[in-house]
Scaffold this active site. Structure first.
Site, mmCIF file in Angstrom:
data_model
loop_
_atom_site.group_PDB
_atom_site.id
_atom_site.type_symbol
_atom_site.label_atom_id
_atom_site.label_comp_id
_atom_site.label_asym_id
_atom_site.label_seq_id
_atom_site.Cartn_x
_atom_site.Cartn_y
_atom_site.Cartn_z
ATOM 1 N N ASP A 282 -7.233 18.749 -14.615
ATOM 2 C CA ASP A 282 -7.581 17.394 -15.050
ATOM 3 C C ASP A 282 -7.234 17.339 -16.531
ATOM 4 O O ASP A 282 -7.917 17.921 -17.370
ATOM 5 C CB ASP A 282 -9.068 17.120 -14.801
ATOM 6 C CG ASP A 282 -9.482 15.700 -15.197
ATOM 7 O OD1 ASP A 282 -8.794 15.091 -16.045
ATOM 8 O OD2 ASP A 282 -10.502 15.211 -14.686
ATOM 9 N N ARG B 221 0.842 -1.205 0.000
ATOM 10 C CA ARG B 221 0.000 0.000 0.000
ATOM 11 C C ARG B 221 0.874 1.251 0.000
ATOM 12 O O ARG B 221 0.556 2.256 -0.620
ATOM 13 C CB ARG B 221 -0.984 -0.022 1.178
ATOM 14 C CG ARG B 221 -1.820 1.237 1.293
ATOM 15 C CD ARG B 221 -3.189 1.023 1.967
ATOM 16 N NE ARG B 221 -3.141 0.196 3.143
ATOM 17 C CZ ARG B 221 -2.587 0.535 4.320
ATOM 18 N NH1 ARG B 221 -2.036 1.717 4.485
ATOM 19 N NH2 ARG B 221 -2.586 -0.298 5.338
ATOM 20 N N LYS C 272 -8.166 6.117 -19.557
ATOM 21 C CA LYS C 272 -8.468 6.628 -20.897
ATOM 22 C C LYS C 272 -7.239 6.480 -21.817
ATOM 23 O O LYS C 272 -6.853 5.377 -22.126
ATOM 24 C CB LYS C 272 -8.955 8.070 -20.778
ATOM 25 C CG LYS C 272 -10.002 8.283 -19.653
ATOM 26 C CD LYS C 272 -11.312 7.554 -19.878
ATOM 27 C CE LYS C 272 -12.234 7.546 -18.665
ATOM 28 N NZ LYS C 272 -12.558 8.838 -18.091
ATOM 29 N N TYR D 91 -16.145 17.476 -15.184
ATOM 30 C CA TYR D 91 -16.498 16.054 -15.320
ATOM 31 C C TYR D 91 -17.625 15.726 -14.333
ATOM 32 O O TYR D 91 -17.497 16.006 -13.139
ATOM 33 C CB TYR D 91 -15.256 15.209 -15.034
ATOM 34 C CG TYR D 91 -15.522 13.724 -15.018
ATOM 35 C CD1 TYR D 91 -15.836 13.057 -16.189
ATOM 36 C CD2 TYR D 91 -15.478 13.002 -13.835
ATOM 37 C CE1 TYR D 91 -16.095 11.696 -16.173
ATOM 38 C CE2 TYR D 91 -15.727 11.639 -13.811
ATOM 39 C CZ TYR D 91 -16.043 10.990 -14.991
ATOM 40 O OH TYR D 91 -16.297 9.653 -14.980
HETATM 41 C C1 PLP Z 1 -13.096 9.312 -16.889
HETATM 42 C C2 PLP Z 1 -12.717 10.639 -16.332
HETATM 43 C C3 PLP Z 1 -12.515 10.816 -14.949
HETATM 44 C C4 PLP Z 1 -12.733 9.689 -13.952
HETATM 45 O O1 PLP Z 1 -11.839 8.646 -14.151
HETATM 46 P P1 PLP Z 1 -12.152 7.103 -13.772
HETATM 47 O O2 PLP Z 1 -10.914 6.399 -14.130
HETATM 48 O O3 PLP Z 1 -13.371 6.697 -14.558
HETATM 49 O O4 PLP Z 1 -12.466 7.076 -12.307
HETATM 50 C C5 PLP Z 1 -12.137 12.067 -14.503
HETATM 51 N N1 PLP Z 1 -11.973 13.101 -15.350
HETATM 52 C C6 PLP Z 1 -12.154 12.975 -16.684
HETATM 53 C C7 PLP Z 1 -11.953 14.145 -17.567
HETATM 54 C C8 PLP Z 1 -12.543 11.743 -17.218
HETATM 55 O O5 PLP Z 1 -12.738 11.621 -18.542
#
Ligand code: PLP
Length: 375
Positions: A176, A54, A201, A106
């Site tokens: 982000d 962890r 992603k 988001y």
């Molecule tokens: C998908 C996404 C998230 C969240 O990510 P997860 O891996 O699904 O928890 C946060 N910000 C953006 C811009 C995203 O596309």
């Protein structure tokens, strides 16, 4: 950690992501370390530097080191998902205070702020960074949150301008940067305190894992590392290994995805059945000038709006055969999504809007699919 990067070029770092030279076995790619615990020496010390998974795990550490290098940030903490990364940052730096969020942040973040964080006393303001956002700032503002390009309206925020204003006021910022990847924009170099990615992603890139990261300078990352270790929402070793594998082809994938997206945006822009196309590479996009300044490529994501609201948009998505109807983005396969119907009520996305995540298919197949669905 000695990473392969003789030239300093990001493409070279990524092509060999996680490949540590001169291993005892000569393995060209790294192993996965699944061990949850590590042995002490007779004197009680930990000669390997690892004690419990962890806190740190060699495979996760390799991903974190590679990602730090790729974003030009001193430290990176990897989490079980993008949302786990977002929540860790809020836990670490927002206690008892106020956060500034973009109005089209988001939706998952909006949801957790409204449903959970408000009960813990967090206050939030929504702003539009193209207008007067600074009037939302308060003496107890702990964090200024940016997301660019935004989801799903693909709006562009001037990272350097907002970060500089925040630096002058000594307020931390986060971007982000999920839709960018470090190959397109490196927000920390533009002045942002923190960078967040959903590694689910583009970084993973194959729609087969969940992961997230928070990056920043060593000092700024101290509270985030603390939350990572004690909060426990860490990235597992196999996901870390899969993201590293995905990152090795990121440059090649992104080049095709951006080229395909650009051609699709131009096609839709000229189509009589389409009201508006949101893509920062189009000169008509309101954020085009800022995008030219801070993005090396215009990205693989776009959205467009059609007349007739939800029924028309849903019917159009229903006629697509090459684009798969699914949420998420950044994979090798092209996806289409009607955002308004997956957002909590009332949705913030326009009802006639469809979002596209453009993949690696032949451009003729993608354009042909859209053409037949629009006719
Ligand atoms: C998908 C996404 C998230 C969240 O990510 P997860 O891996 O699904 O928890 C946060 N910000 C953006 C811009 C995203 O596309």
């Amino acid at each position: 950690m000695p990473l392969v990067n003789p030239t300093g070029n990001l493409e070279t770092l990524l092509a060999t992501a996680g490949c540590v030279p001169e291993t005892p076995t000569g393995a060209v790619t790294p192993p996965v370390h699944f061990s949850s615990t590590f042995e002490r020496a007779a004197d009680g010390s930990y000669p390997s530097g690892y004690n419990y998974a962890r806190d740190a795990n060699p495979t996760r550490a390799l991903f974190e080191a590679t990602m730090s290098r790729a974003e030009g940030a001193e430290d990176c903490a990897a989490f079980a998902s993008g949302m786990a990364a977002c929540n860790a940052l809020i836990t670490a730096v927002c206690a008892g205070g106020h956060v500034v969020l973009p109005h089209d942040v988001y939706h998952g973040l909006r949801e957790v702020v409204d449903s959970t964080w408000k009960a813990w006393g967090l206050q939030a303001s929504s702003v539009d960074y193209s207008g007067d956002w600074q009037s939302a700032l308060r003496p107890d503002t702990r964090l200024i949150w940016m997301e660019t390009p935004s989801n799903p309206l693909v709006q562009i925020t001037d990272i350097a301008a907002v970060s500089q204003a925040a630096i002058d006021l000594a307020i931390p910022t986060v971007v982000d940067s999920t839709w960018n990847t470090p190959l397109i924009t490196r927000p920390h170099e533009l002045g942002a305190t923190y960078v967040i990615h959903s590694a689910t992603k583009y970084l993973g890139g194959h729609s087969d894992l969940l992961g997230g990261v928070v990056l920043g300078g060593t000092m700024a990352m101290k509270p985030v590392r603390h939350v990572q270790k004690h909060g426990g929402g860490v990235m597992d070793p196999f996901s870390a290994w899969l993201v590293l594998r995905g990152m090795r082809s990121l440059g090649a994938r992104l080049a095709v995805q951006c080229r395909n997206a650009e051609q699709i945006a131009q096609f839709l822009d000229l189509h009589a059945g389409v009201q508006v196309v949101h893509y920062p590479g189009l000169p008509s996009h309101p954020g085009h000038a800022i995008a030219r300044k801070q993005m090396r490529l215009f990205g693989g994501m776009l959205s467009f709006e059609v007349d007739g609201g939800r029924p028309a948009a849903m019917a159009l998505a229903g006629r697509l055969n090459v684009f798969r109807r699914a949420t998420s983005l950044g994979g090798t396969e092209s996806l289409v999504e009607h955002r308004a119907s997956i957002e909590p009520e009332p949705p913030t996305s326009p009802e006639g809007l469809l979002r596209l995540s453009v993949g690696l298919e032949h451009i003729d197949d993608l354009l042909g699919d859209l053409a037949q669905a629009l006719s």
